[in-house]
Scaffold this active site. Structure first.
Site, PDB file in Angstrom:
ATOM      1  N   LYS A  66       0.574  14.592   1.140  1.00 31.65           N
ATOM      2  CA  LYS A  66      -0.781  14.855   0.644  1.00 31.65           C
ATOM      3  C   LYS A  66      -0.998  16.347   0.385  1.00 31.65           C
ATOM      4  O   LYS A  66      -1.984  16.755  -0.209  1.00 31.65           O
ATOM      5  CB  LYS A  66      -1.811  14.312   1.629  1.00 31.65           C
ATOM      6  CG  LYS A  66      -1.742  12.782   1.777  1.00 31.65           C
ATOM      7  CD  LYS A  66      -2.749  12.279   2.804  1.00 31.65           C
ATOM      8  CE  LYS A  66      -2.630  10.807   3.132  1.00 31.65           C
ATOM      9  NZ  LYS A  66      -3.233   9.916   2.135  1.00 31.65           N
TER      10      LYS A  66
ATOM     11  N   HIS B  42       0.808  -1.232   0.000  1.00 32.31           N
ATOM     12  CA  HIS B  42       0.000   0.000   0.000  1.00 32.31           C
ATOM     13  C   HIS B  42       0.833   1.271   0.000  1.00 32.31           C
ATOM     14  O   HIS B  42       0.281   2.355   0.212  1.00 32.31           O
ATOM     15  CB  HIS B  42      -0.897   0.062   1.234  1.00 32.31           C
ATOM     16  CG  HIS B  42      -1.980  -0.962   1.277  1.00 32.31           C
ATOM     17  ND1 HIS B  42      -3.228  -0.748   0.750  1.00 32.31           N
ATOM     18  CD2 HIS B  42      -1.998  -2.206   1.769  1.00 32.31           C
ATOM     19  CE1 HIS B  42      -3.977  -1.817   0.938  1.00 32.31           C
ATOM     20  NE2 HIS B  42      -3.247  -2.727   1.558  1.00 32.31           N
TER      21      HIS B  42
ATOM     22  N   LYS C 148     -14.578   8.108  -3.749  1.00 32.94           N
ATOM     23  CA  LYS C 148     -15.837   8.417  -3.056  1.00 32.94           C
ATOM     24  C   LYS C 148     -16.370   9.773  -3.506  1.00 32.94           C
ATOM     25  O   LYS C 148     -17.570   9.938  -3.739  1.00 32.94           O
ATOM     26  CB  LYS C 148     -15.618   8.387  -1.538  1.00 32.94           C
ATOM     27  CG  LYS C 148     -15.259   6.999  -1.018  1.00 32.94           C
ATOM     28  CD  LYS C 148     -14.726   7.022   0.411  1.00 32.94           C
ATOM     29  CE  LYS C 148     -14.018   5.708   0.737  1.00 32.94           C
ATOM     30  NZ  LYS C 148     -13.152   5.799   1.929  1.00 32.94           N
TER      31      LYS C 148
ATOM     32  N   LYS D 195      -8.665  13.808   4.461  1.00 27.95           N
ATOM     33  CA  LYS D 195      -7.765  12.652   4.452  1.00 27.95           C
ATOM     34  C   LYS D 195      -6.785  12.867   5.600  1.00 27.95           C
ATOM     35  O   LYS D 195      -6.766  13.954   6.195  1.00 27.95           O
ATOM     36  CB  LYS D 195      -7.003  12.556   3.124  1.00 27.95           C
ATOM     37  CG  LYS D 195      -6.362  13.890   2.692  1.00 27.95           C
ATOM     38  CD  LYS D 195      -5.670  13.780   1.340  1.00 27.95           C
ATOM     39  CE  LYS D 195      -6.614  13.789   0.160  1.00 27.95           C
ATOM     40  NZ  LYS D 195      -6.486  12.649  -0.709  1.00 27.95           N
ATOM     41  N   ARG D 196      -5.979  11.854   5.946  1.00 29.47           N
ATOM     42  CA  ARG D 196      -4.964  12.063   6.970  1.00 29.47           C
ATOM     43  C   ARG D 196      -4.096  13.258   6.590  1.00 29.47           C
ATOM     44  O   ARG D 196      -3.884  13.538   5.407  1.00 29.47           O
ATOM     45  CB  ARG D 196      -4.105  10.798   7.127  1.00 29.47           C
ATOM     46  CG  ARG D 196      -4.829   9.639   7.769  1.00 29.47           C
ATOM     47  CD  ARG D 196      -5.329   9.974   9.165  1.00 29.47           C
ATOM     48  NE  ARG D 196      -4.223  10.101  10.087  1.00 29.47           N
ATOM     49  CZ  ARG D 196      -3.780   9.134  10.892  1.00 29.47           C
ATOM     50  NH1 ARG D 196      -4.391   7.966  10.912  1.00 29.47           N
ATOM     51  NH2 ARG D 196      -2.765   9.336  11.711  1.00 29.47           N
TER      52      ARG D 196
ATOM     53  N   THR E 230      -8.520   6.451  -2.009  1.00 29.77           N
ATOM     54  CA  THR E 230      -9.857   5.889  -2.175  1.00 29.77           C
ATOM     55  C   THR E 230     -10.896   6.991  -1.944  1.00 29.77           C
ATOM     56  O   THR E 230     -12.004   6.922  -2.477  1.00 29.77           O
ATOM     57  CB  THR E 230     -10.103   4.727  -1.185  1.00 29.77           C
ATOM     58  OG1 THR E 230      -9.589   5.102   0.098  1.00 29.77           O
ATOM     59  CG2 THR E 230      -9.408   3.459  -1.645  1.00 29.77           C
TER      60      THR E 230
HETATM   61  C1  F58 Z   1      -3.101   3.836   2.159  1.00 30.11           C
HETATM   62  N1  F58 Z   1      -2.197   3.464   3.206  1.00 30.11           N
HETATM   63  C2  F58 Z   1      -2.426   4.556   1.013  1.00 30.11           C
HETATM   64  N2  F58 Z   1      -1.688   3.108   5.404  1.00 30.11           N
HETATM   65  O1  F58 Z   1      -1.731   5.687   1.505  1.00 30.11           O
HETATM   66  C3  F58 Z   1      -3.493   4.986   0.028  1.00 30.11           C
HETATM   67  O2  F58 Z   1      -2.894   5.581  -1.086  1.00 30.11           O
HETATM   68  C4  F58 Z   1      -4.293   3.775  -0.398  1.00 30.11           C
HETATM   69  O3  F58 Z   1      -5.383   4.161  -1.168  1.00 30.11           O
HETATM   70  C5  F58 Z   1      -4.816   3.018   0.808  1.00 30.11           C
HETATM   71  O4  F58 Z   1      -3.756   2.685   1.670  1.00 30.11           O
HETATM   72  C6  F58 Z   1      -5.533   1.747   0.427  1.00 30.11           C
HETATM   73  O5  F58 Z   1      -4.747   0.989  -0.440  1.00 30.11           O
HETATM   74  C7  F58 Z   1      -2.585   3.526   4.488  1.00 30.11           C
HETATM   75  O6  F58 Z   1      -3.700   3.923   4.801  1.00 30.11           O
HETATM   76  C8  F58 Z   1      -1.853   3.105   6.735  1.00 30.11           C
HETATM   77  O7  F58 Z   1      -2.767   3.687   7.271  1.00 30.11           O
HETATM   78  C9  F58 Z   1      -0.858   2.312   7.544  1.00 30.11           C
HETATM   79  C10 F58 Z   1      -1.376   2.038   8.921  1.00 30.11           C
HETATM   80  C11 F58 Z   1      -0.362   1.310   9.755  1.00 30.11           C
HETATM   81  C12 F58 Z   1       0.959   1.996   9.812  1.00 30.11           C
HETATM   82  C13 F58 Z   1       1.475   2.300   8.434  1.00 30.11           C
HETATM   83  C14 F58 Z   1       0.470   3.005   7.553  1.00 30.11           C
END
Ligand code: F58
Length: 840
Positions: A559, A362, A665, A553-554, A661
């Site tokens: 970002k 990811h 949405k 988003k985060r 994602t």
């Molecule tokens: C996200 N990763 C990607 N990681 O940033 C985003 O581009 C993608 O659409 C999404 O995954 C789904 O594939 C992400 O959300 C985390 O939150 C992890 C949580 C645990 C620690 C490391 C990051």
């Protein structure tokens, strides 16, 4: 009083009676002293009962399943509130609404009361939840395995512009959806040591004696598919101390020692780590990871042995998807179980293991990749370290013999990073041991192939595939945007929630003025609702006629929320220079959490709020620009956000966002996108057409060329007057009550380093926003673009993603659940029914 005989024929009356029963017998209250929470729990319990027949049939089918079961291993599941979603899936929304109304209850108020289980950080956890919804809807036998964190993602408050974190006590009001299954508890070991010996057959054997043992208790949440008989399970593990040792310690008088052990054990599933995209090598995190995969694999073996005499065909019974590397320790764990406990030799065990696991990557950010120090892993899981080293040594032998000309290859692909402190690269472990690896958007997968995982792609040319993310249209359209859903239903028929390509039938209506007017009315109502909520929660008043420009988003530098802020300040400066300037009124809405330890992200939140304070209150602006920060952005709040957007901000530095994602949405809900060629934006733009997408910014190759040529952000600042003015205004303390130090770290970082090329993309972004403005001035044109956008978003349904996983990765198909058992024990049925308690 409801007549009992009436209720048998009248489902609404029956549901009313169920509410009353649950309130009385389960909550132990009467309407005069029932709280809203009592009503919520009673209504949810009534619904849960209605799901139970299907659930029991699905579980029975799973136990006897001849087809492969998908096990989705994820440290995070960001499920969102369940009540309304389950009502829609089961087709009971109308019945429950009528029953509530006739009982004098407000179902919407009850729905709104539900606290969401925030068991995830962001995209990755939410993706897991969308995939569970699609798996059930496509009737794929599946189990989601994860962790039942006692405290999920923190709740965010905004205090004087700063983020404040509050613990998320989601279990406090009671969770009506979960079933505790103490019968299926398992024990998991940690620490200790290993011993080896040769058995009677002369085989090398290893025994691991853990130093401590923790008990894992599963809690099951039913996941009903949309209008099908399948109800899958999300099985989350909670850690407890095994009974035996507190009593033992208690008997020798070490009461505090015993309690300490208990606390230590229970700490494992206490709290979700709230940092995204930044690896933190904390021992407790590794304990969490091992804990839940060890529990899950033991559970799968139990299920397998119900049907088969041994584990020879384990991989035919199960396909495991590793949601990133967080569960990758499952690889050495399955090998250990097969070899040490079930007596398989290495080759057989390796064949079974590699045929079982698949890995989704990811991220492209190097700082997010998991690398556990060898000593830490060895202390916590000594046997697993031995196994990892054995995997690595066999793998490196193979690499050396197949690619003798590339002498550096073994160092590059080794599972062990030998630089500085030796560490275990979990992505390499996953790549070596998994049958398939997938990226989450076409561009992301290409970059994995060409860069991050290029060596692995050369070693196994067929292993890496792309499966572009998707989102569930049930939650993200049907549930959250009823107005638009109704309009879509009129045009595309009732089947669209499970056949999203039907959205294409909207396309011709982009030319229909009446339809456009109705479309605008829906958007307008959604904007009014969001404006109302924001006023309530932040005090900021938004004009629903303004362009709603949203970034949720985060909060992360990559970002680039601060690029968005620079644009706002630029518009503000233009108005200050020329108060009579004609601009399209805009409402800038932000939402998102910063990792508590992420210094710059927290300053970015403070900056957004500082800019909001100034811009919203400056009479020169006169309401033409408004900035609001929506506190505590989560799934529940998101329901109102996506449907209300005119413009979706997807502005990450090219090559940094794996997929995104939220971008899907927004677009599904009729927002136009302003975005870079990053992640799934590329495919969204291809789908909706370049004419309907506001593209700007450097491409991946240009980003690289810029770094190679030597990037000097300060020169851009010096040479661009509007950029300089915006940066200077931040540095002057104008957004920090005169404090020039507050944003200095942000400003200096941009001027001296700018690791995510904010300044490099600034002018292109501002220019592109000018095109947005021009387009928005023509509502007919804008609406037509929005309709065309939605009409082409069908392929971003998570049903399409899951169908691709089924075909290209798991090799499974649908297995509709036969209804073999009565939905409910009928009146007059007494135990034993249908037989004796079972041992399993
Ligand atoms: C996200 N990763 C990607 N990681 O940033 C985003 O581009 C993608 O659409 C999404 O995954 C789904 O594939 C992400 O959300 C985390 O939150 C992890 C949580 C645990 C620690 C490391 C990051």
């Amino acid at each position: 009083m409801i007549n009992e005989h009436e209720t048998d024929r009248d489902p609404v009356a029956r549901t009313r009676r169920a509410f009353a029963y649950k309130l009385f017998f389960q909550q132990g209250v009467l309407p005069f002293n029932a709280s809203l929470n009592d009503y919520f729990l009673a209504v949810s319990a009534a619904l849960r009962d209605r799901m139970q027949g299907l659930y029991i049939n699905s579980m029975a089918a799973l136990r006897e399943s001849k087809s492969r079961i998908v096990c989705y291993f994820s440290a995070e599941f960001l499920m969102g509130p369940q009540l309304e979603n389950n009502l829609l899936s089961l087709g009971l929304a109308d019945e429950f609404a009528r029953a509530a109304e006739e009982s004098g209850l407000d179902l919407q108020q009850i729905i709104a009361h539900e606290e969401e289980p925030g068991l995830g950080n962001g995209g990755l956890g939410r993706l897991a939840a969308c995939y569970l919804d699609s798996l059930a809807t496509l009737e794929i036998p599946a189990i989601g395995y994860g962790i039942r964190y006692e405290f999920g993602m923190f709740d965010q408050a905004i205090d004087n512009g700063w983020q404040r974190e509050m613990s998320d006590r989601w279990l406090q009001p009671g969770n009506p959806w979960e079933f505790k299954k103490p019968d299926f508890a398992v024990e998991v070991g940690f620490g200790g040591h290993t011993e080896s010996w040769f058995d009677e057959a002369g085989r090398y054997r290893v025994r691991w004696t853990p130093g401590t043992v923790v008990k894992g208790i599963p809690y099951d949440t039913p996941i009903p598919g949309y209008r099908v008989h399948t109800v899958n399970t999300l099985r989350l593990w909670s850690a407890e101390a095994p009974k035996s040792f507190d009593f033992a310690d208690f008997n020798v008088g070490d009461y505090f020692g015993a309690v300490e052990e208990k606390i230590h054990a229970e700490n494992i599933t206490k709290v979700l780590y709230p940092n995204d995209e930044q690896f933190q090598g904390k021992a407790l995190r590794l304990r969490q990871q091992y804990f839940f995969v060890a529990c899950s694999l033991r559970d799968m073996i139990r299920l397998h042995l119900l049907q088969h005499p041994n584990l020879d065909n384990f991989h035919e019974h199960f396909a495991v998807q590793l949601n990133d590397t967080h569960p990758a320790i499952a690889v050495p764990e399955l090998l250990r179980l097969l070899i040490d406990l079930h007596g398989y030799d290495w080759e057989r065990a390796w064949a079974i293991t590699t045929a079982t696991f698949h890995y989704t990557n990811h991220t492209l950010l190097p700082e997010a990749l998991e690398k556990w120090p060898v000593h830490l892993l060895g202390d916590l899981l000594p046997r697993h370290l031995e196994i990892i080293l054995e995997i690595n040594s066999r793998f490196l032998d193979e690499v050396q013999s197949r690619f003798p000309e590339d002498a550096d290859l073994p160092r590059r692909v080794s599972i062990i990073d030998e630089t500085n402190d030796r560490s275990v690269r979990m992505a390499h472990l996953a790549c070596v041991a998994c049958q398939r690896i997938n990226g989450v958007a076409a561009l992301h997968t290409r970059l994995l192939m060409e860069r991050t995982l290029a060596d692995f792609h050369r070693i196994w040319t067929d292993k890496l595939v792309n499966i572009t993310n998707g989102v569930t249209p049930r939650r993200w359209l049907l549930l959250s945007n009823p107005g638009l859903s109704e309009l879509i239903g009129e045009v595309a028929g009732t089947g669209w929630p499970t056949d999203l390509d039907r959205l294409c039938e909207l396309a011709p209506l982009a030319e229909n003025a009446d339809f456009r007017a109705r479309w605008r009315a829906v958007k307008r109502a959604n904007k009014e609702r969001l404006a109302h909520t924001l006023q309530e929660r932040t005090g900021v008043v938004l004009d629903p006629a303004a362009l709603f420009d949203i970034q949720v988003k985060r909060i992360h530098e990559y970002k680039r929320q601060h690029l968005n802020v620079l644009h706002i300040i630029t518009l503000y400066n233009r108005l200050r220079r020329d108060p009579g300037l004609e601009i399209v009124p805009r409402a800038f809405i932000f939402g998102g959490k910063a990792a508590p330890g992420y210094f710059l992200a927290k300053r970015i939140i403070r900056l957004i709020n500082g800019v909001a304070e100034v811009v919203n209150n400056d009479p020169i602006v006169d309401g033409r620009l408004r900035v609001a920060f929506y506190p505590d952005f989560n799934v529940k709040n998101a329901h109102q956000v996506y449907p209300a957007a005119d413009l979706s901000e997807q502005i990450s530095t090219a090559g940094k966002e794996a997929s995104g994602t939220g971008n899907m949405k927004f677009a599904m809900n009729g927002a136009l996108t302003i975005g870079t060629l990053d992640g799934a934006n590329v495919e969204i733009r291809e789908a909706v057409g370049a004419d309907n997408f506001f593209l700007f910014g450097l491409r991946v190759e240009e980003v690289e060329a810029l770094w190679a040529a030597g990037y000097r952000p300060r020169t851009l600042y010096e040479e661009n007057p509007e950029l300089r003015e915006a940066m200077d205004l931040i540095a002057s303390g104008s957004f920090s009550g005169g404090d020039r130090d507050l944003f200095r770290p942000l400003v200096d970082n941009l001027l001296d380093h700018d690791p995510f090329l904010v300044l490099a993309d600034y002018q292109a972004y501002v220019d592109c926003q000018q095109q947005v403005e021009t387009a928005f001035r023509d509502p007919e044109r804008w609406t037509a673009m929005a309709i065309r956008t939605v009409s082409r978003m069908g392929r971003f349904s998570s049903d399409r993603s899951i169908a691709e996983y089924c075909e290209q990765v798991w090799r499974v198909g649908p297995a509709p659940v036969p209804l073999r058992y009565e939905h409910m024990p009928r009146e007059g049925v007494v135990f034993p029914w249908p037989g004796q308690p079972s041992e399993t």
